[in-house]
Structure formats: structure tokens, C-alpha cells
Design an enzyme around this catalytic site. Structure first.
Site, PDB file in Angstrom:
ATOM      1  N   SER A  88       0.842  -1.194   0.000  1.00 39.23           N
ATOM      2  CA  SER A  88       0.000   0.000   0.000  1.00 39.23           C
ATOM      3  C   SER A  88       0.872   1.236   0.000  1.00 39.23           C
ATOM      4  O   SER A  88       2.025   1.209   0.434  1.00 39.23           O
ATOM      5  CB  SER A  88      -0.906   0.009   1.237  1.00 39.23           C
ATOM      6  OG  SER A  88      -0.175   0.306   2.408  1.00 39.23           O
ATOM      7  N   ASP A  89       0.320   2.333  -0.502  1.00 37.51           N
ATOM      8  CA  ASP A  89       1.022   3.596  -0.369  1.00 37.51           C
ATOM      9  C   ASP A  89       0.841   4.094   1.071  1.00 37.51           C
ATOM     10  O   ASP A  89      -0.033   3.617   1.806  1.00 37.51           O
ATOM     11  CB  ASP A  89       0.498   4.620  -1.381  1.00 37.51           C
ATOM     12  CG  ASP A  89       1.561   5.635  -1.773  1.00 37.51           C
ATOM     13  OD1 ASP A  89       2.510   5.826  -0.992  1.00 37.51           O
ATOM     14  OD2 ASP A  89       1.450   6.243  -2.857  1.00 37.51           O
ATOM     15  N   ALA A  90       1.656   5.060   1.458  1.00 43.03           N
ATOM     16  CA  ALA A  90       1.691   5.491   2.850  1.00 43.03           C
ATOM     17  C   ALA A  90       0.328   6.013   3.305  1.00 43.03           C
ATOM     18  O   ALA A  90      -0.213   6.950   2.701  1.00 43.03           O
ATOM     19  CB  ALA A  90       2.755   6.560   3.033  1.00 43.03           C
TER      20      ALA A  90
END
Length: 955
Positions: free
Chosen positions: A242-244
Site C-alpha cells: 500500500s502507499d503510505a
């Protein structure tokens, strides 16, 4: 790391990888497995597992870990049109990752988050610098090359584990977490997916990062395309991260699920394997996934599947094998910024420079040049670049070649004083800076500030007292202690807001506060509106453009270096509104040219600018991305003719932003976007770039003039250097389908070859053109199709500078009419639309279409109802209050005035996932007709239709 007990199968390097992974997964407790789903994976001493972290930024050099070789930005690497060079750069970056990992294995992850293969669809995108091209095939070529370099060429071990960013349809920073990218099937399959597919299918990339945005109304982290497309392209375990903080958006900013356990569970089921949340604190992620397990939203098999993919990556990096077996373990910190990498950085920068215009002034043969501009004696880092170990600026590079007397420099910026009723603003002269005050009676040098215009009214102020930029501390105090604007939140930018009568107030952008002078005379950004701010009178101390022009007048040639600051106006979290050069830079350029017509414009930027005035008036224009540590040496070698300008544009340079569609409209086909569909005249076209010599194209020949849909044809052309210098040429192959059932690209890149030819030298370039690559996505049956058609084969210097053409006939298919009584007619598979948007049908696992405005419609061409349809069943829902009870009208032949074939009423829904099948009679639908669905109200949404054949017809 604790030594593992003997006899564990997963420690045996002679065992097959799947068996080793399965053995290790089987030894883990459920709690241990859940802990492996966070970015920061804790050690498991009882099994000898050390800590592991996903994510080291390595876009064009190793970022955020200290000095490392800084190569040109990714968009600059792509403009080399040299995949072999890009692979070399990727390999060097991979070596440096290994070098840093060798000295600090816990801090430096071998899972690298690069490359970015999002397409450069719109030059206003804030992260334009991170991508490679607006063309999907070229992006795939460059992404594969860079990934191959990062991963290495060992048959067993990965040097690093490259991660493609950001899946999918991610090209805007404006409200990026809540906007939905509209990707109709053709745009999805022909434009967005190929750039990701190429590096994965080639085995170059081994992981993918999901994007912040939604796609067709569904969070990208929940996309069925993760399983349905990404993982279908490889037999290996593909890790998806996942992105941050993006997983938290699912139940947060996006409001797609009711709480975080439900959002995390949905992401895990969709195929997310590693959650990048809460920095190093894994507890919230563990708690949410544990709660999801307890509520039955996921089960242990979902966890096992993700853990297997994470561990597979760690195995391939060699973590569980004897150290001596993996040759990459021998790479040490000595490789970081080594001499070979410095030379590679210089070569990459050299080949990335694009000559946009040249009336003969270049290459220079001169004794004195004036190097002018705010970017003339600086090299900027960007958010994902490494820390520069050293920097060769444009001015330094020319001094190194011409000598100290051969080049002079002027920054070309104004120097001002700011006078308030209490006195002049001034800054302390200590290197560490201090609070800026407004209480001195005269404009002495400590009261002077240099103004850097970064466009759209945004300026940065540098204190003359100590050469440091003015920023704002956490308590709102203005201080002159910053080297440059920078950081995740840029606190060094302001707007000078006019208040009338020659007065201005300072608006601090990061805090959205206005500057006041307190009782202690200290300046603070603490006023909520301009009325409460302290007013200043701007006094011009030095006219930067005037003084720079005077310097230019005494030089043989003036070189003006302008562009953007990578941390301001166009960066992550911030899109551009305009393509115009900053007004101050444009004024500087005009003043210098007026003083010396022999003026060269050098644009150093993360994205294209609309430099129409310069193209019309100046004899020479060059562009490069921010070129890294060796930029100045590279630029000097090109300006002085030591090297031919080898770069070519990988995206269109438009005349102005007025030629672009809405930034949030991703349907490039409908809105005529990118070089594929743009019908206007660009300032500089895709593929453009000049040489110092000339080339002649001749004898274009096809191996065959006809080919079957599964065949291949060779395309050959002779290219001759007809000038008197050795030069670089990028021979480009394009095709255009002449007739089609659907709207086709005006041109499409199919191949290229970069050549270096001596004067008089001729080379034959041969391309292999697969007829299957000429396919497009057929919405009538949900798959690619090669039509029977003639194609124009074009070769030339750019997408618009075509030297020769030929015709190829392809024996393919003729698309038949749709037969709606044979199966569902999916709304998303329409042939045209107006006032509608793609949306999600989660229970159905497909995309739907909803009205965005009253009377929105979708159309289906050539629908064969046979003897006639008697009834329709529509899967519908209401996504707004006014959509409940609204009608969806089925019309024939015209969306507004065509005869009504039936009407479906949309019932109210209890939630976004509450769908109903509604039936209605159909009349007049027989034979082949165009079918339109007209939506009465916004929010009315249709997933698909099924038609019943008229049973009473027939003989």
C-alpha cells in the site's frame, strides 16, 4: 539475527522456492503472520528471522539516506531514448542500495520503491518528473530497463526487489485521495495497463504499489485488477504494497467502508500484502487486521496468501541462504558515488539534453559567455532524489571548459527591501540565521532580500545578510535559516499580495496565514486574513533583469537558465495550474535577449513549459530535466559541441494550458489528449529533438505489404548522416489505422532505434512489427481485436516529423454487431457517453455507469436485437437522493429525440452496495439499431442490462 535450529526445510537452498516458503509459513503462528503484513516486520528470533522493512526510494538514485549518486530525473532518463543506458543507471542504483544495506541492513531495505510507470498524460501533474513518457509502450520499455538494472541479472538472487508505482490511473495531486479516475475499458486496456504489464511480464519488477486515488469509483487499493490483471502477468508471487497511509483512507477520507478493520480486510482480500501505515509503528495495523479476523471479515487463508508473497520476496533477495552463496552480498559501501557512477551520471545527463530549436547558433564557438538566471549556478534536489554528494552547475561546467575569464554569471533576480510603518524588515547575518524583524530605519544590506519567482505568484525570499532563505518556524516566526525551499511541507514560499497604494502584505502559503510585525517587531505568520496583516512597501534595491542584461550585452553569447524549483509549484501533493514560465523568468529572458540577440534559452525543469515567445524570438532553445550532480558538465559538452544533443521529448509540449482537457478527465480518447489523439499543433511534438548534423531517410520497405493478424512484418529504412559532424538520431516508427469501427489514435509509437553516425555514414534500421500489437480493446466482447484494415507505416524524427510512409494491409476481423439477447450488456462497455461517469459494482465485481448530471447518457452502436426484444432487466442503484425514483430511458438511434423503447425506474437504495434488478417491457427494438440509455437524475446508476427475445416472432 538469531541462528535458526538445524533441519528446517526453509533454510535449505536446494529446495524449490514454493516448498521453502510453504515450510516457513507453516511454522509461523497466526500472530506472527499478521505481524509480517506491516511495512516494518519484526524479527522472529525462534526461527532466526531478522527484521525486514519494505520500501527504499530509488527513483533516480538512492533517496533519504545520505549522499549517493544523483542521476537525472526519471523523465530525463527517458528522454535519452536509450534503454541500455537506463538499465545501466538502474544497475548502479541497485549497487548503491546494496552498498548502503551492507553497512546498515536494518535501515536500508532491499525492496526498492521504483520505478514510477504512471503515464505523463497531463504536463500539469505535480509528479511529472517521476514518470517516463506519455506513451504506454515507451514507458513500459523504460520501466522494464530500469527495473532490470535494479533487480540484477543473477538467475537466482535479486540485487534489489523493484516495485512499480502507482497502480492505477494516478495522474493528479489535487484531492488525490478522494478523486476517482475515469478509465473506460479502452483507456484501461490500451493506455493504462500496458506500462505496468511490460516490466512484470518480463520478470523485471517483482512488486507493485497501489495508488491513493479511486478508479471508476472504487479505491485503487481494492481494485479487482490487482488479482485480475497484475497477478495474471507472472507465475511468480507478486508482492503488492500500500502507499503510505492509503489503507486508512478506505474507511477514512474515502468513506468506502465503515471502519478500519473492514477497510483493511477489504484491502487484504483484494490483494494488498503489506500495509504502509503509521511509520514504524505496526501496532495499529496488527490491531485492525486482528479485529477483522475476529469479526470473520478475513480468515487465516487470506493472511497466509499475503505472507507467502512477502516472504517469497525476502527469499529471492537471499535472506535465508548462506551469505557466501549470494554474490550481491559482496557489494560494499565503496560503490556509493564511485568514479564509474559519476561518469555514468555525466553520460546520462549528456544524453538527456534535448535541443528544441537551433537557428545555427549552436554549438558555440565563442570566447566569452554570460551565464544568467536563477538556475544558472545551482543544482536542485527533488523529493525523491538522493542527497547530492557534489553538484556541477551550468555556470561551473562552462567555467571548467572555457576558463575563469570565459564565462561570467548573474542570477538575474531582483533584490528588494520591505518597509513597514515600524521600519524595514531585516535579517541577522549569522549563518544559523534568526528571527526576521521589521524595525531598522534604513535599508542597509541586512534589510535586502532576493526574490525568486517560481510562478503563479509564488516567491521565495533569500536574505542578503547570510544567503539563507526565509522560512517559518513551528511557532509562526519568520527566520532566515533555510538553504532552500524543501521538505514535505514547504515553509519557505510566500505571495506578495497587493493592497493598493503601493502596499503589499505577505501571505505564507504553508500555513495560509498572513505576516504581521508584533510589538517586539518580530515577523510572524499569524494573521488569518490580509486585513490584519502588516503592510509593506516594496523598494527595488537591484533590478536583476536590468543588471543581467548589461552583463549579457558585453558577452559574445548569453545563456539564460530558467525552470522550476522541484519543491515548489508542481510536486507531490501539488499540481500546476499553468504551463507558463514564471513571470519574472520570462521578463529576465526578454531583457537579456533585447541586450544580446545571441541568446540561448536553457530550460531545466521537471515538466514542459509553454515557451512560445522564446521559440519565436530566440535562436536556440534546449531543455533537460533536473540533471543531477553532473548536469553542468553535460550541458557544457552539448553547448560547446563536444557531444551531440541526443535527447528526444517523451511528452508533448503544448502552446498553453488552454489546449489541455480537465486535469481530472482520464479518458484520453474522448477528450483528444496526448500525442495519440491531440489534433492541434503543439509547440514541440512527442519525439522531438534536434541534432547538430542532418540525416536523410531513404528506401522505406516492408517485408510484405499484407499480413495476417498473427503475423509479423519487417520494416526497414536507410538513414544517412548528410552533415559534417558525428551525430545522434532516434529513428521512430509509428502506425495509424486508416479505417476502424472505433476512434483510433492519430499516430502510435511502435518502435525506435538510437543511432550514432559519422559524417556520410549510412545504417539500415529494421523493426519487427507484430500485427497483434495493432489490436485495440473491443468493448463488444471484452478483449483485444485486430481489425481488417490498412495501416499507414511512418518513420521519421518525431511523431510529427515523418520522413517516409508506406501502407500495410492487415487481414484481421470485422467486428459484428452486439447481440444483447445472448448475454448481459454491460453499461461500462458503451461506445460513447455524455454527462456520466464510471462507477463501481462491488457485489458484481465489475464497473458500472452513473449519471453525473441530468440527461446524461451512454450509447451502444450497432445493437442487433434480431426479431425483437420484449423485455429488459436492469441492475440498478441510486447513488444520490434525487436518483431514487428517477427514470432510465432506453432510446433508439438518438439519445435525446430517438423513439423510446422502454423505461426503467431506479428504486431507492440503502447503501452504495445495494443493487436491484428492475424489469420493464421493451417495444420497437428489432433489427440493428443504436441503443441509448438516458439518465433522468444524477446518481442513477446502471451496471448491466439483459434483454429477453420476443418469443412470438419467427416463422
Amino acid at each position: 539475527m538469531t541462528e535458526a535450529p538445524e533441519g528446517m526445510l526453509f533454510r535449505d537452498p536446494d529446495q524449490p522456492l514454493p516448498a521453502r516458503v510453504a515450510d516457513l509459513v507453516g511454522r509461523l503462528t497466526l500472530a506472527e503472520k499478521v505481524g509480517l503484513l506491516h511495512q516494518y516486520q519484526a524479527p522472529i528470533p525462534r526461527l532466526g528471522l531478522g527484521p525486514f522493512r519494505t520500501g527504499t526510494e530509488a527513483l533516480h538514485g538512492l533517496a533519504w539516506v545520505g549522499p549517493a549518486t544523483v542521476f537525472p530525473q526519471a523523465v530525463g532518463l527517458a528522454t535519452t531514448w536509450n534503454p541500455d543506458l537506463v538499465r545501466e543507471v538502474g544497475s548502479a542504483v541497485g549497487d548503491e542500495v546494496r552498498g548502503f544495506h551492507h553497512k546498515d541492513p536494518e535501515r536500508i531495505s532491499l525492496n526498492v520503491w521504483a520505478p514510477v510507470v504512471n503515464l505523463l498524460r497531463d504536463p500539469r501533474w505535480g509528479r511529472n518528473e517521476e514518470g517516463y513518457a506519455e506513451d504506454p509502450w515507451l514507458t513500459g520499455v523504460m520501466g522494464t530497463a530500469y527495473s532490470n538494472g535494479l533487480r540484477g541479472d543473477h538467475p537466482r538472487y535479486l540485487k534489489t526487489a523493484p516495485t512499480l508505482k502507482h497502480f492505477l490511473g494516478y495522474n493528479n495531486e489535487t484531492d488525490r485521495c478522494t478523486t476517482s479516475s475515469n478509465l473506460p475499458p479502452r483507456v484501461l486496456h490500451e493506455y493504462e495497463l500496458p506500462a505496468f504489464r511490460a516490466p512484470i511480464e518480463a520478470g523485471a519488477a517483482v512488486a507493485v504499489m497501489a495508488s491513493y486515488n479511486l478508479v471508476n469509483g472504487r479505491p485503487a487499493h481494492l481494485s479487482p485488477l490487482i488479482e485480475g490483471e497484475l497477478r495474471r502477468w507472472t507465475a511468480d508471487d507478486l508482492m503488492v504494497v500500500s502507499d503510505a497511509a492509503a489503507a486508512s483512507n478506505i474507511a477514512g477520507a474515502q468513506g468506502y467502508h465503515t471502519d478500519h478493520p473492514a477497510g483493511y480486510a477489504a484491502a487484504l482480500r483484494a490483494g494488498i500484502d503489506s500495509f504502509t501505515e503509521d511509520d514504524a509503528d505496526s501496532n495499529p495495523t496488527i490491531e485492525r487486521l486482528t479485529a477483522a479476523l475476529e469479526r470473520g471479515l478475513i480468515d487465516e487463508s487470506d493472511v497466509d496468501r499475503a505472507v507467502r508473497r512477502v516472504l517469497s520476496t525476502r527469499f529471492r533477495l537471499g535472506e535465508f541462504d548462506p551469505a557466501e552463496a549470494n554474490p550481491y552480498n559482496a557489494v560494499t559501501a565503496e560503490v556509493i558515488n564511485c568514479a564509474a557512477h559519476q561518469e555514468l551520471a555525466r553520460e546520462a545527463a549528456r544524453q538527456s539534453i534535448v535541443l528544441l530549436k537551433n537557428d545555427g547558433l549552436l554549438p558555440l564557438s565563442t570566447t566569452k559567455v554570460a551565464v544568467i538566471g536563477p538556475l544558472a549556478d545551482t543544482v536542485y534536489e527533488d523529493w525523491y532524489s538522493g542527497t547530492l554528494p557534489y553538484a556541477v552547475t551550468a555556470y561551473t561546467g562552462l567555467v571548467n571548459r572555457l576558463g575563469a575569464h570565459g564565462a561570467v554569471f548573474h542570477e538575474g533576480v531582483d533584490r528588494i527591501a520591505l518597509r513597514s510603518s515600524g521600519g524595514y524588515a531585516w535579517a541577522v547575518d549569522r549563518q544559523v540565521g534568526g528571527p526576521v524583524r521589521a524595525d531598522v530605519p534604513v535599508a542597509a544590506p541586512e534589510a535586502w532580500f532576493d526574490v525568486f519567482d517560481w510562478g503563479e505568484g509564488v516567491v521565495a525570499l533569500r536574505a542578503s545578510a547570510n544567503g539563507r532563505h526565509v522560512g517559518v518556524d513551528d511557532d509562526g516566526t519568520l527566520v532566515n535559516d533555510r538553504a532552500q525551499p524543501g521538505g514535505w511541507v514547504v515553509t519557505e514560499t510566500f505571495r506578495l499580495v497587493e493592497r493598493g497604494s503601493g502596499h503589499v502584505v505577505l501571505h505564507h502559503l504553508a500555513t495560509d496565514r498572513y505576516v504581521t510585525a508584533g510589538a517586539d517587531a518580530v515577523l510572524r505568520a499569524d494573521a488569518e486574513d490580509a486585513e490584519r496583516a502588516t503592510e509593506f512597501t516594496v523598494e527595488l534595491v537591484t533590478d536583476g533583469a536590468r543588471d543581467a542584461a548589461a552583463l549579457a550585452a558585453d558577452a559574445d553569447v548569453a545563456i539564460v537558465v530558467v525552470g522550476n524549483h522541484p519543491m515548489v509549484n508542481g510536486r507531490e501533493t501539488e499540481d500546476r495550474a499553468s504551463l507558463a514560465l514564471p513571470a519574472g523568468q520570462e521578463a529576465l529572458l526578454k531583457a537579456v535577449h533585447a541586450a544580446n540577440p545571441r541568446t540561448v534559452l536553457v530550460v531545466s525543469s521537471s515538466y514542459p513549459y509553454a515557451v512560445g515567445w522564446a521559440d519565436e524570438h530566440l535562436p536556440a532553445v534546449l531543455w533537460s530535466s533536473h540533471g543531477g550532480q553532473e548536469y553542468g558538465h553535460a550541458l557544457a559538452s552539448v553547448l560547446l559541441g563536444d557531444a551531440d544533443p541526443g535527447g528526444r521529448l517523451t511528452q508533448t509540449w503544448y502552446q498553453s494550458a488552454a489546449e489541455l482537457p480537465d486535469l481530472l478527465d482520464y479518458d484520453i480518447i474522448a477528450c483528444d489528449a496526448t500525442y495519440l489523439y491531440y489534433r492541434g499543433t503543439p509547440l514541440y511534438p512527442f519525439g522531438h529533438g534536434l541534432s547538430y548534423t542532418t540525416f536523410e531517410y531513404g528506401d522505406l520497405r516492408l517485408q510484405a505489404t499484407e499480413v495476417d493478424a498473427d503475423g509479423t512484418v519487417e520494416v526497414s529504412v536507410d538513414v544517412t548522416n548528410t552533415g559534417n559532424r558525428t551525430g545522434d538520431e532516434v529513428v521512430q516508427l509509428y502506425t495509424r489505422q486508416r479505417r476502424s469501427q472505433v476512434k483510433q489514435p492519430l499516430r502510435q509509437l511502435r518502435g525506435f532505434r538510437k543511432l550514432t553516425l559519422a559524417p556520410g555514414e549510412r545504417a539500415t534500421v529494421t523493426f519487427e512489427l507484430r500485427a497483434a500489437d495493432l489490436a485495440f480493446w473491443d468493448v463488444t466482447r471484452g478483449g483485444p481485436v485486430v481489425e481488417t484494415a490498412r495501416h499507414t507505416i511512418q518513420v521519421g524524427r518525431s511523431s510529427l516529423d515523418i520522413a517516409l510512409t508506406a501502407t500495410l494491409s492487415v487481414r484481421g476481423e470485422v467486428i459484428a454487431p452486439r447481440h444483447p439477447v445472448d448475454g448481459p450488456l454491460r453499461a461500462i462497455d458503451n461506445d460513447g457517453y455524455a454527462g456520466t461517469v464510471p462507477l463501481d459494482d462491488v457485489p458484481g465485481g465489475i464497473d458500472a455507469v452513473g449519471a453525473a448530471e441530468p440527461a446524461g447518457w451512454i450509447g451502444f452502436e450497432r445493437v442487433d436485437f434480431g426479431a425483437g426484444a420484449s423485455a429488459v432487466a436492469a441492475r440498478v442503484t441510486s447513488r444520490s437522493r434525487e436518483a431514487a425514483g428517477a427514470r432510465v430511458t432506453l432510446r433508439l438511434d438518438d439519445p435525446v429525440s430517438g423513439p423510446v423503447a422502454g423505461t426503467v425506474t431506479v428504486p431507492s437504495a440503502t447503501g452504495r452496495h445495494d443493487w436491484t434488478e428492475v424489469r420493464a417491457p421493451v417495444t420497437g427494438a428489432a433489427g440493428v439499431r443504436d441503443l441509448y440509455l438516458s439518465f433522468e437524475a444524477p446518481g442513477a446508476t446502471v451496471s448491466y442490462l439483459t434483454f429477453e427475445e420476443n418469443k412470438e416472432s419467427g416463422g
